[in-house]
Structure formats: C-alpha cells, structure tokens
Design an enzyme around this catalytic site. Structure first.
Site, PDB file in Angstrom:
ATOM      1  N   GLU A 540      28.460  31.544  29.728  1.00 29.30           N
ATOM      2  CA  GLU A 540      28.130  30.951  31.023  1.00 29.30           C
ATOM      3  C   GLU A 540      26.687  30.447  31.048  1.00 29.30           C
ATOM      4  OE1 GLU A 540      30.547  30.274  32.754  1.00 29.30           O
ATOM      5  OE2 GLU A 540      32.008  31.675  31.918  1.00 29.30           O
ATOM      6  N   HIS A 543      26.664  26.912  29.806  1.00 27.59           N
ATOM      7  CA  HIS A 543      26.981  25.964  30.880  1.00 27.59           C
ATOM      8  C   HIS A 543      25.755  25.716  31.760  1.00 27.59           C
ATOM      9  CE1 HIS A 543      31.215  25.442  30.252  1.00 27.59           C
ATOM     10  NE2 HIS A 543      31.544  26.696  30.497  1.00 27.59           N
ATOM     11  N   ILE A 675      44.720  26.667  35.310  1.00 28.18           N
ATOM     12  CA  ILE A 675      45.508  25.430  35.384  1.00 28.18           C
ATOM     13  C   ILE A 675      46.190  25.235  36.728  1.00 28.18           C
ATOM     14  CG2 ILE A 675      45.857  25.496  32.891  1.00 28.18           C
ATOM     15  CD1 ILE A 675      48.814  26.153  33.423  1.00 28.18           C
ATOM     16  N   PHE A 676      46.321  26.292  37.546  1.00 31.42           N
ATOM     17  CA  PHE A 676      47.001  26.130  38.826  1.00 31.42           C
ATOM     18  C   PHE A 676      46.054  26.213  40.021  1.00 31.42           C
ATOM     19  CE2 PHE A 676      50.556  27.746  36.129  1.00 31.42           C
ATOM     20  CZ  PHE A 676      51.286  26.565  36.138  1.00 31.42           C
ATOM     21  N   GLY A 679      40.174  23.556  37.383  1.00 31.77           N
ATOM     22  CA  GLY A 679      40.086  22.182  36.911  1.00 31.77           C
ATOM     23  C   GLY A 679      40.685  21.937  35.551  1.00 31.77           C
ATOM     24  N   TYR A 680      41.498  22.883  35.028  1.00 29.62           N
ATOM     25  CA  TYR A 680      41.951  22.785  33.645  1.00 29.62           C
ATOM     26  C   TYR A 680      43.419  22.393  33.490  1.00 29.62           C
ATOM     27  CZ  TYR A 680      37.533  24.780  32.145  1.00 29.62           C
ATOM     28  OH  TYR A 680      36.192  24.995  31.899  1.00 29.62           O
TER      29      TYR A 680
END
Length: 771
Positions: A540, A543, A675-676, A679-680
């Site tokens: 992290e 990032h 994914i749900f 943003g992936y």
C-alpha cells in the site's frame, strides 16, 4: 486481499467519478488552504463543506451528509451550466475552447462534490455505522446522477474533440495535457456520450442500480463478518496458538464484555477479521475449530453463511446480487456497442481480453505442475489427507521444518513502529525524500480514530505531501482488506496562489493488522506484525508513493489518476520486492522488548523461504483472475441458451487449475469484493499483468547490484522520476520503457517465484503492451 481506491477517482462500484486536474472558470477558484496549520480554515458549520486542506474527519456526523452533498451538487451543477455555456459560445464563434477552460473547469466543479463524497465514503469504510450507512445510501443516487450528467455532456465532449482536431492548438499542449484530453474523450465514450433517448435513459438507470448494488454487496459482507464470533473458554481449544494470538483473541473478548479475559486463562473470541482468522487457521491444533472458522469464511455473505440466523441469511446473501450485477454489466456493454463487459473494461487498460487471458494461461502452465507438487509434498509431510482447513497449519509447520523458524519468531522483531521507521529509511535512500510522523494538530489535521497516524513527506526540506495511516482491524466498523485512497491530488488548478504552487497530494493507507495487546503482567505489547502484514504495508505504501511523489501538476493525470488499471499495481508490487532483501530487514526488524536487531541467521532463513509455496499462491490468483474474465466475457446469467450458474463457471475454471477439490459449499464469490464492489471487474488479471512490470522493473536494481548503494540511489531517483513521477501523464507502456529502456519481459516474475527452471529457454521474452 489488497486493493486500491483509485486515486483520481471516487469509486461508486458501478461507476467512477473522474477527479482530475485542470483550470478554473474565471474568478471562481475553490479555496484550498495549504499546510501548515497557520493556514486559516474556512468557516463552515457543516464540516463536509469546509474546504480547508485537510478534511475535518473527526467532526463529520451522519446528519451532515445530506445537506452537504445537496449544496455541493448544486454548486457543481451551476458551474457545469456555466462551463457548458462558455464552451458553446467558443465553438459557435468558430474558436477552439482552450485546454485551460475545459480541463480546469471540469476539475474545479468535480472537486465541489467529489471532495465531500470522498470523505463520506472513506468514513463509511473505516467507521461504519447504521446512520452513516443510511446517509451514504441516500446521497449516492444524486452523486451518480450528476456523474452521469457530467460524463455525458455533449458540449464538453465537442470541446475536447475540437481541441484535439485543431492542429496548432493541439501542438501547443504538453504531453500531459494531450493525455488529459485523450482520457476525457475516451471517458465520455465509455459513459455513453453517443446514446440518446431511451437508450441513454436506460444506461443511466443501470449506472444507478450498479452503484446501489455495489454498496449493498459491501454492506452485506461487512454485516456477515460482524455476525460471526466464536467464544472459546477451554485451554485445549486454543492449543497451538502463540501468545500473541491468544492475547489478540482475549482483547476481542474484552471488547465484547468479558472484562477479565486474559491471554492465559481466556475466554478468547474468534472473529472473521483477518488477524483472527489467520491465527486460527495457521496455528490452532483443534481441527474442528479450524473447520468451523474456514467454513464460516468461505460462506460469508451467502445463503450458507455460518453463525447467521436463517432469517437474516437471505438479507445478507450476495448471490442474487452477483447475478444482477453481471446481467446489468452485460446490458450496459451492449448499449455501448461492445461484445461484453470485459471489452468495456479493457478499453482503458493496457491489455486486450485475449492478451490478458494469454498471460494468465502462460503463467498457469508454468505454475500448475509446481503447485500440485507442493501440495503432494505437504500431504506427505502431514501424513494425513489434507482438507482446506488443514493447509495453512501444515504449511506453517513445513516452513518451520524446512527453514528452522516460524512466523511467530519473526513477529517478535516486527513491531509496527520499527517497521515504519525502516520503511521511511528505505524511501529516503531510494527517492531522496524524508518521511516522518507528525501530530495531526500541528498541521491542522484531524483523524477519524485515535489509532490513526499522520505522516509528512518532505522534499528538499519542504512539505511535499501527507499520508494518513490507519493500521488496525476494528471489527464491525471497518471493512476488511487493505487499500490506499486519495484525499487530495497534486494539482495546479486547485492551487491557492494562481497556479504557482500546486495543491499538495494527500493519501490514506488503510490496513487491518492486530492492534496492541496486553501481556500476562499487564504491560502493553505493541502491534507485532507478521511478515505478510509487513508485505501488505509495503504494497500500500507503493501505491501511496506513486500518488504523493508525482511530479505532474495536471490533476487529471497526476499520481495514479490516468494510470491504466492493469499497470496501477506496478509500484505497489515493486515495493514488496524490497521487503525480501536482507538489507531492508536489517533496517526495520528490531525486537519489540529488547530493541536488538534481527539475528543474521533469521534474516538468512527468511530470505531462503521467499519462494516457499509460491506456485500455490500464484495458481490461486490465476484462478481468481480467470474466473473474473470468464464471468465478464462469456457469461450472462439466465441469458437465452445459458444453463450455467456463476458457481458452474467458477467450477469450470477451477477444473483447469485444480490442486485440491473445492468444497461444495464454497461461496467465495459472495465475498469477492474486488470485482463486485470495487474497480477490478474484468480486471483482476491486473495483479499479474502489473507484476510482470514490477518484477522486471525490480530486475533493473538486481542487475545493477543490490549491494551497490550508489547504483541503487541512482536507479531509485530514476524510478521516482518515471514510474512514480510521471503517473498517468503518459501511457504506462511509455513510462515503463522510460525507466527500463525496453518493453517488459516475464522472466523476472518467473524467477522471483522460483519457476524459471529448465523451461527457461521458451519463456516469452516480453509481454504485449499494446491494447
């Protein structure tokens, strides 16, 4: 699992608000104070409307959300009306709207509402409560509606197209400004700019519903985790757990009412928070306990959820939501003229769908045999038939047997403070910047929890950025996992001195490690980190460094904004490599009680264990990525001729990459937030795609010699100027070549995972980076 709240965007699950850089409408700049604390705050009764440099996290209450967002959206709407009118006047007069008018105007109006919304969303993720949840849900449709209106502005789209087509005006722009224009045009196309009438209305309905479903998915997952707890009151139930784990579980028990709970005598409370979960699965000798906890974990937020009353299971079941999300994404893709949601997803990424799948299958071919061999070796070592809830325990024992150390021994040398100090020293060595912890009050900042700390990043002795760190799990109010998110982006447009000094960037780093505990003598024991938790913190931080060390002043593409999603994990995974280096460990590992440095023998053992069961870890990630692509490229629930369920699709992918037969009641997809509700979607492959870039990028340092301090400093500065400094101002492929001098190659990734063996000669020389 680690993740990212994309800097430069406010994630809404189904949609993302671009929060970028640019120009001001004449005389209408936002007031943004710069630190230090001497800067005066704007007077605002509603803290969400206070445009001081740091958000007033501690002052925000649920009742502030509705009036703040209503006022912010009204201001943004008025600004959009004015901006559209000015652009139309320019076009009608035969003139090309200026970059400054378009870019800065958009950034300023976005910041009106995106700033408050970021704060609300952050607090919901870290200090969730029913009132804030309700306020967030009530405001979200309004935010999504305005986001759609902005993204579908015909006037702004025509302005950008006119600018791009004007040869002289286009040539006068910097590469970063040209990149902003290109991304704005693509973004409008993916927001349905070409749609009219009923098709446009339906597209916007889908955006609204997807945003609401994303929030429900996350809420259900948090509620399901909160619903599970297991009180243990017999010593044999915690047999095998190290003292730190028993202390952590006793601390959890005290927070739930067992005032006298202790590490030695209990009671102990097990939850599904990551530190508690992994302590049980890795160390508990009680096999029935491990099975109970494992089954609860894989059935979170599903119709099979353990320890959730049957009457509540349906309300918390994410299964129906998954079907609905997939169907809506497919419908939205069709409206955009795309074959699938996966095609929509990759339109703004480096890879194509076929290219992403090809990389995943190449890696699977390389790693599956090794993963199966690892499983056979583990079964042989255990001497029993292993089930899913046995793997972590026996892997820990095998690791101890092979390398003569265990994770608990390493943990004693990894108190959070020492790890942070070592991390800061590494950053200073590589990039020439200094990081130090500061008191929030000293710079006019607030924190949302007493455990949150604030870091100041200095370049050449002057403040350059700030990073909030929220390290500890807080069951029931903080969602699991780890992520980095944006508070502010570096931006010329948001400057308070006419653009001479850009607005400084600010980031959050959020993790979920065990908090401090108390030992048998009543003394506080600091947060002792596992090596995995250290890796997460380094990830992290990577990032955050890309966000705060950016050298780009155009906010639309500064930091991580504008970086293709399948490259955004590059600096985070690159940072992880440094934790595997003995010099880094020596710099950060100090015994929490004695202050003694980590023994050289233990450093060597950690280094030797770097690729332990690496193939098994890779295969798991590849299965998740392939499942994600399959669900979003060739499956639509209940479509004509489609007889499969999401579980069938998951099992079909698993059959190609199987190491151990999955449990029939495995419902991991119900907790697959990336994914749900993140943003992936159709982009989980990004972790492996970016890992090719990160491994190859780190390979440059290996080739230079990791013990050559001068070479490392030189390369570190180059990495800071390119991968970290350029951000989204150039394509990720160009940025990588600017650092490495060539296109990326996959062999470094295979080598780092111990998979570059006799088949090295047919390893692909490079990864395709063209969309």
């Amino acid at each position: 699992m680690r993740g990212l709240t994309f800097a430069g965007r406010v994630l809404l699950g189904g949609s993302a608000l671009a929060v970028g850089a640019a120009h001001a409408l004449s005389g209408s700049r936002l007031a943004h104070a710069q630190p230090p604390a001497a800067a005066m705050r704007m007077s605002a009764a509603n803290p969400l409307l206070d445009r001081s440099f740091f958000p007033r996290f501690a002052d925000v209450r649920a009742e502030h959300v509705a009036p703040a967002l209503d006022a912010a959206l009204a201001e943004a709407s008025a600004r959009l009306d004015s901006l559209e009118a000015e652009v139309e006047v320019e076009i009608a007069a035969g003139r090309t709207p200026s970059y400054a008018l378009l870019a800065d105007g958009i950034e300023l109006l976005e910041e009106c509402y995106a700033g408050p919304w970021r704060t609300v969303s952050h607090l919901k993720a870290t200090k969730d409560c029913e009132a804030l949840r309700d306020a967030h849900a009530a405001a979200q449709p309004k935010v999504v509606e305005f986001d759609s209106r902005l993204g579908q502005s015909r006037a702004l789209y025509r302005g950008w197209e006119r600018l791009q087509a004007d040869g002289a005006a286009w040539a006068a722009l910097t590469p970063a400004q040209q990149r902003v224009a290109e991304l704005q045009i693509l973004g409008a196309q993916l927001k349905g700019i070409a749609l009219d009438g009923e098709r446009k209305a339906r597209f916007n309905e889908i955006e609204q519903e997807l945003a609401a479903l994303s929030t429900r998915f996350s809420n259900n997952l948090l509620d399901s985790v909160k619903s599970f707890s297991l009180r243990l009151d017999k010593a044999e139930q915690v047999a095998g757990l190290p003292p730190s784990a028993r202390a952590m579980l006793a601390t959890s028990a005290r927070t739930k009412g067992d005032a006298d709970a202790s590490a030695e005598k209990g009671p102990w409370l097990v939850t599904l928070d990551q530190p508690s979960l992994m302590a049980v699965l890795r160390f508990a000798e009680d096999r029935a306990l491990r099975e109970t906890v494992y089954r609860a974990y894989i059935t979170r937020a599903s119709e099979l959820a353990s320890n959730v009353p049957p009457a509540e299971r349906a309300a918390q079941d994410n299964g129906p939501l998954i079907d609905r999300v997939l169907a809506l994404r497919a419908e939205r893709a069709a409206l955009l003229g795309r074959a699938s949601h996966a095609e929509v997803s990759v339109a703004s990424k480096m890879a194509t769908v076929d290219g992403a799948r090809a990389l995943l299958e190449q890696l699977l071919e390389r790693s599956l045999g090794a993963a199966r061999a690892e499983h056979v070796a583990l079964c042989d070592f255990a001497g029993v038939e292993l089930r899913q809830w046995d793997i972590a325990l026996h892997a820990e024992k095998l690791k101890t047997a092979n390398f003569q150390f265990d994770e608990e021994a390493v943990r004693q040398y990894l108190p959070l403070e020492a790890v942070l100090n070592g991390l800061f020293a590494l950053v200073e060595r590589l990039f020439g910047v200094a990081i130090a912890q500061v008191e929030p009050e000293a710079v006019g900042a607030q924190v949302w929890d007493a455990s949150v700390r604030l870091l100041e990043v200095k370049r050449d002795g002057e403040p350059a950025a700030y990073i909030f760190v929220d390290p500890y799990a807080r069951g029931g109010e903080k969602r699991g996992g780890a992520w980095m998110s944006q508070v502010r982006q570096r931006s010329r447009a948001l400057s308070v001195d006419g653009g001479r000094t850009p607005c400084l960037p600010v980031a959050h780093i959020v993790t979920n490690q065990a908090p401090p505990t108390v030992d048998a003598d009543g003394r506080e024991v600091p947060s002792l980190m596992s090596f995995t938790e250290c890796r997460t913190l380094f990830h992290e931080t990577g990032h955050a460094l890309q966000h705060v060390l950016t050298q780009v002043d155009e906010g639309h593409v500064s930091g991580i904004a504008g970086v293709e999603w399948d490259a955004v994990e590059q600096p985070s995974q690159w940072m992880e490599n440094w934790l595997d280096q003995p010099a880094t460990l020596r710099g950060l590992a100090r015994h929490w009680r004695t202050g003694e440095p980590i023994p050289e023998a233990l450093v060597a053992k950690i280094k030797a264990s770097n690729t332990f069961r690496a193939a098994s870890g890779m295969v798991r990630q590849l299965k998740l990525a392939l499942t994600d692509l399959e669900l979003h490229s060739s499956f639509v629930p209940n479509a004509p001729g489609e007889t499969r369920t999401v579980w069938d699709v998951e099992r079909q992918v698993d059959a190609k990459a199987r190491v151990l037969e999955p449990l029939p009641d495995d419902r991991f997809l119900c907790s697959f937030r990336h994914i749900f509700a993140g943003g992936y979607s159709a982009g989980y492959y990004s972790y492996k795609w970016a890992e090719v870039l990160s491994a190859d990028g780190f390979g440059a340092f290996e080739e230079a010699g990791l013990d050559d301090d001068e070479a490392i400093r030189t390369l570190g500065r180059k990495y800071a100027q390119t991968v970290l400094g350029l951000g989204g101002s150039r394509s990720a492929a160009e940025v990588f070549v600017a650092f490495r001098g060539r296109e990326p190659r996959v062999d470094a990734l295979l080598r780092h995972n111990g998979l570059l063996g006799s088949a090295a000669e047919d390893a692909p020389a490079s990864v395709a980076v063209a969309a």
